[in-house]
Design a protein around this motif. Structure first.
Motif, PDB file in Angstrom:
ATOM      1  N   PHE A 270       0.826  -1.201   0.000  1.00 25.94           N
ATOM      2  CA  PHE A 270       0.000   0.000   0.000  1.00 25.94           C
ATOM      3  C   PHE A 270       0.869   1.264   0.000  1.00 25.94           C
ATOM      4  O   PHE A 270       0.591   2.215  -0.721  1.00 25.94           O
ATOM      5  N   SER A 271       1.938   1.260   0.796  1.00 26.44           N
ATOM      6  CA  SER A 271       2.814   2.428   0.879  1.00 26.44           C
ATOM      7  C   SER A 271       3.476   2.723  -0.461  1.00 26.44           C
ATOM      8  O   SER A 271       3.652   3.889  -0.837  1.00 26.44           O
ATOM      9  N   ALA A 272       3.840   1.684  -1.190  1.00 29.95           N
ATOM     10  CA  ALA A 272       4.447   1.873  -2.502  1.00 29.95           C
ATOM     11  C   ALA A 272       3.481   2.582  -3.444  1.00 29.95           C
ATOM     12  O   ALA A 272       3.885   3.432  -4.260  1.00 29.95           O
ATOM     13  N   LYS A 273       2.184   2.258  -3.347  1.00 29.74           N
ATOM     14  CA  LYS A 273       1.182   2.928  -4.165  1.00 29.74           C
ATOM     15  C   LYS A 273       1.089   4.413  -3.837  1.00 29.74           C
ATOM     16  O   LYS A 273       0.715   5.223  -4.682  1.00 29.74           O
ATOM     17  N   LEU A 274       1.405   4.772  -2.584  1.00 32.92           N
ATOM     18  CA  LEU A 274       1.345   6.176  -2.176  1.00 32.92           C
ATOM     19  C   LEU A 274       2.623   6.945  -2.511  1.00 32.92           C
ATOM     20  O   LEU A 274       2.704   8.142  -2.249  1.00 32.92           O
ATOM     21  N   GLY A 275       3.604   6.262  -3.071  1.00 33.07           N
ATOM     22  CA  GLY A 275       4.835   6.938  -3.452  1.00 33.07           C
ATOM     23  C   GLY A 275       5.947   6.831  -2.433  1.00 33.07           C
ATOM     24  O   GLY A 275       6.986   7.503  -2.577  1.00 33.07           O
ATOM     25  N   PHE A 276       5.777   5.999  -1.391  1.00 34.29           N
ATOM     26  CA  PHE A 276       6.845   5.769  -0.428  1.00 34.29           C
ATOM     27  C   PHE A 276       7.952   4.913  -1.052  1.00 34.29           C
ATOM     28  O   PHE A 276       7.678   4.019  -1.848  1.00 34.29           O
ATOM     29  N   SER A 277       9.172   5.164  -0.649  1.00 34.70           N
ATOM     30  CA  SER A 277      10.250   4.206  -0.871  1.00 34.70           C
ATOM     31  C   SER A 277      10.167   3.190   0.265  1.00 34.70           C
ATOM     32  O   SER A 277      10.225   3.564   1.437  1.00 34.70           O
ATOM     33  N   VAL A 278      10.000   1.923  -0.067  1.00 36.85           N
ATOM     34  CA  VAL A 278       9.851   0.874   0.937  1.00 36.85           C
ATOM     35  C   VAL A 278      11.225   0.267   1.199  1.00 36.85           C
ATOM     36  O   VAL A 278      11.835  -0.338   0.318  1.00 36.85           O
ATOM     37  N   LEU A 279      11.724   0.465   2.409  1.00 29.89           N
ATOM     38  CA  LEU A 279      13.064   0.023   2.771  1.00 29.89           C
ATOM     39  C   LEU A 279      13.000  -1.215   3.657  1.00 29.89           C
ATOM     40  O   LEU A 279      11.991  -1.470   4.318  1.00 29.89           O
ATOM     41  N   GLN A 280      14.090  -1.964   3.684  1.00 30.98           N
ATOM     42  CA  GLN A 280      14.145  -3.196   4.465  1.00 30.98           C
ATOM     43  C   GLN A 280      14.890  -2.946   5.773  1.00 30.98           C
ATOM     44  O   GLN A 280      16.052  -2.522   5.767  1.00 30.98           O
ATOM     45  N   LEU A 281      14.231  -3.222   6.881  1.00 29.13           N
ATOM     46  CA  LEU A 281      14.853  -3.009   8.188  1.00 29.13           C
ATOM     47  C   LEU A 281      16.099  -3.867   8.366  1.00 29.13           C
ATOM     48  O   LEU A 281      17.107  -3.424   8.937  1.00 29.13           O
ATOM     49  N   ASP A 282      16.062  -5.106   7.876  1.00 31.02           N
ATOM     50  CA  ASP A 282      17.191  -6.015   8.057  1.00 31.02           C
ATOM     51  C   ASP A 282      18.479  -5.449   7.469  1.00 31.02           C
ATOM     52  O   ASP A 282      19.575  -5.707   7.974  1.00 31.02           O
ATOM     53  N   GLU A 283      18.353  -4.655   6.408  1.00 31.68           N
ATOM     54  CA  GLU A 283      19.545  -4.094   5.783  1.00 31.68           C
ATOM     55  C   GLU A 283      20.196  -3.022   6.658  1.00 31.68           C
ATOM     56  O   GLU A 283      21.375  -2.704   6.481  1.00 31.68           O
ATOM     57  N   LEU A 284      19.427  -2.455   7.593  1.00 33.90           N
ATOM     58  CA  LEU A 284      19.970  -1.411   8.461  1.00 33.90           C
ATOM     59  C   LEU A 284      20.758  -1.984   9.625  1.00 33.90           C
ATOM     60  O   LEU A 284      21.590  -1.290  10.218  1.00 33.90           O
ATOM     61  N   VAL A 285      20.480  -3.220   9.975  1.00 35.00           N
ATOM     62  CA  VAL A 285      21.063  -3.772  11.206  1.00 35.00           C
ATOM     63  C   VAL A 285      21.898  -5.024  10.953  1.00 35.00           C
ATOM     64  O   VAL A 285      22.080  -5.851  11.842  1.00 35.00           O
ATOM     65  N   ARG A 286      22.430  -5.176   9.765  1.00 30.91           N
ATOM     66  CA  ARG A 286      23.287  -6.323   9.468  1.00 30.91           C
ATOM     67  C   ARG A 286      24.537  -6.293  10.352  1.00 30.91           C
ATOM     68  O   ARG A 286      25.103  -5.233  10.616  1.00 30.91           O
TER      69      ARG A 286
END
Length: 312
Positions: free
Chosen positions: A110-126
């Motif tokens: 849904f957020s992608a439809k609103l124009g959000f960039s959808v980021l992955q939390l796992d990539e922040l805490v590797r």
């Protein structure tokens, strides 16, 4: 009014409001510095799933119910039809760049439809230990907004970042609430009053009640009329502002179990008399009182210089 546009971080604890207690010191510390209040929601449709509730309430928070209705209407039609561009955040709010981090797959879509960039939390805490994870996430969230090593970068940053946690993860709720409390502490340690980050970061902590239970209508009521329903003067009591839009009474307002919100930006938001993050404290001492949840993003966008002032 700030002399430069703010950058907004929204921490959204979906279903956490009922689980906050005295041990969550960072929530209460933030509330004691902030402007606090509540955000009313529409009533839940019958037989709504937890996933549907999560997305619908997020849509209300972004004043994007029309997009949500379109998405629901596409179910069974392969969802191939995209939303009109005018309904995305960049088109509604002067090119606003927004990102969201969430583990909820429906909310990602849904957020992608609103124009959000959808980021992955796992990539922040590797490669990060559990004990240090909230501090690493705090730094990474600030970095997404262009706050790095105590400085404010002027390029390659988001205007708005949503961090959503909860919804459908009730077995983990206690640890999730503690995690978010520690995350608030980590962010506040980086945004000290008077620092470059503190003067530009607009922080919102939003907590919802999630799936509302029977009996919450009296326990968490925002309507003053509940206390006056036996008075012969009750019929003369005017509608509260959250129940009106454009001078016309709203048709669908849930008068109980609102979202709770504390907002802080050094020298920009006004400190009220609330000292703890709780429903009772915000109703009694909150400076923002009660507003409809669909006005939330408009107020944020004003702080980002992406929209005119809404309301008074």
């Amino acid at each position: 009014m700030a002399d430069k546009p703010s950058r907004s971080l929204v921490l959204f604890g979906d279903g956490f409001a009922r689980f906050i207690d005295s041990s969550h010191s960072h929530f209460h510390s933030l509330a004691s510095l902030s402007s606090c209040g509540s955000l009313t929601l529409p009533n839940s449709p019958p037989s709504e799933s937890e996933d549907e509730r999560t997305v619908r309430e997020f849509a209300v928070l972004l004043d994007a119910c029309h997009t949500y209705s379109n998405v629901k209407g596409q179910i069974g039609d392969n969802g191939s039809q995209g939303d009109p561009p005018k309904l995305t955040l960049p088109d509604r709010f002067m090119g606003m760049k927004a990102a969201i981090l969430t583990n909820n797959s429906s909310l990602k879509s849904f957020s992608a439809k609103l124009g959000f960039s959808v980021l992955q939390l796992d990539e922040l805490v590797r490669d990060c230990s559990a004990e240090l994870q909230h501090n690493v996430v705090a730094l990474e969230l600030l970095k997404l907004l262009g706050f790095q090593e105590g400085k404010v970068l002027d390029s390659d940053h988001f205007d708005l970042v949503f961090f959503h946690i909860g919804a459908g993860e009730q077995k983990m709720v206690a640890s999730d609430v503690e995690y978010m409390d520690a995350l608030v502490g980590g962010i506040m340690s980086q945004a000290q009053p008077g620092s470059d980050i503190g003067s530009r970061l607009h922080l919102s902590l939003v907590m919802s009640y999630g799936n509302v239970l029977d009996g919450n209508d009296s326990k968490f009521s925002v309507s003053k009329r509940v206390d006056e329903k036996n008075s012969h003067l009750s019929v003369l009591y005017p509608l509260q502002s959250y129940a009106v839009k454009g001078g016309i009474p709203r048709k669908d307002v849930r008068h109980y179990s609102p979202m709770l919100i504390a907002q802080w930006q050094y020298a920009v938001t006004r400190k009220d008399n609330a000292e703890r993050f709780s429903f009772e404290e915000f109703i009694e001492h909150g400076g923002n009182l009660t507003i409809p949840a669909d006005r939330f993003l408009h107020e944020i966008a004003f702080k980002l210089w992406k929209a005119p002032k809404y309301g008074a």
